[in-house]
Write a protein that holds these residues in place. Sequence first.
Motif, PDB file in Angstrom:
ATOM      1  N   UNK A  13      96.789 126.011  24.124  1.00  0.00           N
ATOM      2  CA  UNK A  13      97.175 125.043  23.471  1.00  0.00           C
ATOM      3  C   UNK A  13      95.688 124.939  22.557  1.00  0.00           C
ATOM      4  N   UNK A  14      95.652 124.853  21.170  1.00  0.00           N
ATOM      5  CA  UNK A  14      94.572 123.751  20.758  1.00  0.00           C
ATOM      6  C   UNK A  14      95.293 122.149  20.539  1.00  0.00           C
ATOM      7  N   UNK A  15      93.924 121.495  19.941  1.00  0.00           N
ATOM      8  CA  UNK A  15      94.581 119.792  19.691  1.00  0.00           C
ATOM      9  C   UNK A  15      95.944 119.859  18.978  1.00  0.00           C
ATOM     10  N   UNK A  16      95.749 120.479  17.937  1.00  0.00           N
ATOM     11  CA  UNK A  16      97.491 120.470  17.195  1.00  0.00           C
ATOM     12  C   UNK A  16      98.240 120.942  17.652  1.00  0.00           C
ATOM     13  N   UNK A  17      98.174 122.086  17.980  1.00  0.00           N
ATOM     14  CA  UNK A  17      99.646 122.397  19.199  1.00  0.00           C
ATOM     15  C   UNK A  17     100.116 121.553  19.527  1.00  0.00           C
ATOM     16  N   UNK A  18      98.748 120.876  20.365  1.00  0.00           N
ATOM     17  CA  UNK A  18      99.458 119.858  22.273  1.00  0.00           C
ATOM     18  C   UNK A  18     100.089 118.743  20.946  1.00  0.00           C
TER      19      UNK A  18
ATOM     20  N   UNK B  48      96.003 113.331  31.739  1.00  0.00           N
ATOM     21  CA  UNK B  48      97.074 114.038  32.395  1.00  0.00           C
ATOM     22  C   UNK B  48      97.041 114.724  31.595  1.00  0.00           C
ATOM     23  N   UNK B  49      97.121 114.635  30.260  1.00  0.00           N
ATOM     24  CA  UNK B  49      96.431 115.914  28.859  1.00  0.00           C
ATOM     25  C   UNK B  49      95.345 116.522  29.948  1.00  0.00           C
ATOM     26  N   UNK B  50      94.198 116.499  29.955  1.00  0.00           N
ATOM     27  CA  UNK B  50      93.546 117.614  30.572  1.00  0.00           C
ATOM     28  C   UNK B  50      93.468 118.401  31.924  1.00  0.00           C
ATOM     29  N   UNK B  51      94.742 117.807  32.949  1.00  0.00           N
ATOM     30  CA  UNK B  51      95.712 118.521  33.827  1.00  0.00           C
ATOM     31  C   UNK B  51      96.934 119.588  33.592  1.00  0.00           C
ATOM     32  N   UNK B  52      97.589 119.024  32.552  1.00  0.00           N
ATOM     33  CA  UNK B  52      98.967 119.528  31.901  1.00  0.00           C
ATOM     34  C   UNK B  52      98.078 121.136  31.411  1.00  0.00           C
ATOM     35  N   UNK B  53      97.431 120.722  30.451  1.00  0.00           N
ATOM     36  CA  UNK B  53      97.233 121.933  30.214  1.00  0.00           C
ATOM     37  C   UNK B  53      96.031 122.360  29.905  1.00  0.00           C
ATOM     38  N   UNK B  54      95.262 122.272  30.886  1.00  0.00           N
ATOM     39  CA  UNK B  54      94.163 122.856  30.952  1.00  0.00           C
ATOM     40  C   UNK B  54      92.678 122.641  29.882  1.00  0.00           C
ATOM     41  N   UNK B  55      92.553 121.280  29.633  1.00  0.00           N
ATOM     42  CA  UNK B  55      91.816 121.731  28.148  1.00  0.00           C
ATOM     43  C   UNK B  55      90.670 120.511  28.163  1.00  0.00           C
ATOM     44  N   UNK B  56      89.827 120.495  27.501  1.00  0.00           N
ATOM     45  CA  UNK B  56      88.977 119.601  27.908  1.00  0.00           C
ATOM     46  C   UNK B  56      88.434 117.619  27.569  1.00  0.00           C
TER      47      UNK B  56
ATOM     48  N   UNK C 182      87.071 116.184  25.314  1.00  0.00           N
ATOM     49  CA  UNK C 182      86.789 116.353  24.355  1.00  0.00           C
ATOM     50  C   UNK C 182      88.686 116.730  23.028  1.00  0.00           C
ATOM     51  N   UNK C 183      88.978 118.175  23.430  1.00  0.00           N
ATOM     52  CA  UNK C 183      90.218 118.184  23.129  1.00  0.00           C
ATOM     53  C   UNK C 183      91.341 117.423  23.887  1.00  0.00           C
ATOM     54  N   UNK C 184      91.548 116.217  24.537  1.00  0.00           N
ATOM     55  CA  UNK C 184      92.012 115.366  24.686  1.00  0.00           C
ATOM     56  C   UNK C 184      92.094 114.436  23.732  1.00  0.00           C
ATOM     57  N   UNK C 185      91.127 114.206  23.671  1.00  0.00           N
ATOM     58  CA  UNK C 185      90.606 113.083  23.089  1.00  0.00           C
ATOM     59  C   UNK C 185      91.237 113.214  21.304  1.00  0.00           C
ATOM     60  N   UNK C 186      91.281 114.461  21.003  1.00  0.00           N
ATOM     61  CA  UNK C 186      91.704 115.024  19.483  1.00  0.00           C
ATOM     62  C   UNK C 186      92.847 114.962  19.705  1.00  0.00           C
ATOM     63  N   UNK C 187      93.730 115.424  20.571  1.00  0.00           N
ATOM     64  CA  UNK C 187      95.363 115.178  20.545  1.00  0.00           C
ATOM     65  C   UNK C 187      95.105 113.706  20.413  1.00  0.00           C
ATOM     66  N   UNK C 188      95.006 112.815  20.929  1.00  0.00           N
ATOM     67  CA  UNK C 188      95.398 110.936  20.846  1.00  0.00           C
ATOM     68  C   UNK C 188      94.607 111.270  19.375  1.00  0.00           C
ATOM     69  N   UNK C 189      93.592 111.233  19.017  1.00  0.00           N
ATOM     70  CA  UNK C 189      93.723 110.652  17.479  1.00  0.00           C
ATOM     71  C   UNK C 189      94.529 111.460  16.488  1.00  0.00           C
TER      72      UNK C 189
END
Length: 252
Positions: free
Chosen positions: A7-12, A36-44, A46-53
Amino acid sequence: MPAMKRLNSREIADQLRKKIESGEYLPGSVLPSERELIETYGISSATASKVTGLLKSTGLVESQVGRGVFVRRRTQLIRHAHDRYARHWREAGKAPFRAEVEAQGRAARVEVTDIARLVPEKWVNERLALPIGQEVVRRENTYFVDDHAVQIVNTYIPLSIAADTPLEVAVPGPGGIYAAFEQLGHRLTRMLEEVQARMPRTDEAQRLNASPGTPVLDVLHISYDQDETPMDVSHFVLRGDENVLTYELPTD
């Protein structure tokens, strides 16, 4: 077996938003950390930071330094336009804001940040039916509920009404400015309000401590006396996530 789609940041962020709106994450609860987002979704990272933003931009969550990201608590103030200016509140010695806040079991506070005589913007004179360039009295306030800023209000009053009266002091007396108007011979008989939603200016967001993405309700209020003379123009900026406006109107 085909690999699972990452999943990409917007989908998460959309998944987490739906969990907040469904009540899976309750107000005040902490959201998964970026680790935890990195571990759960296998994302970087930078992507985890975008999710939070992205979640912050919705106004649904807020960051607390050193603690994490939390679902915002929302206890909305109901603004009863048909009742807040009723005479019985003035007779009880309560201004509109204090009356409606206390009626909802909460604590009201008004911070008067400025009272000044000035030449306002052109639209103020037009709404007050005054010649362009004529001075008015401006009362600048911030309204708090439970010590949380929820509204910014600028009230403009013709100098011919307000000059050298309680309307030029921070506390005009029991019942607020509309009780003071009546003592000066100006009885409130009708009001006009125009409401629109918009995004706040930077200074408004700071004064209201609003998270990025939180809209405001822009309310322009005009009061008229028994002679159909405009008594005041009040410009309200209300946090859109903290206020509900209700209107009860006659049908005949």
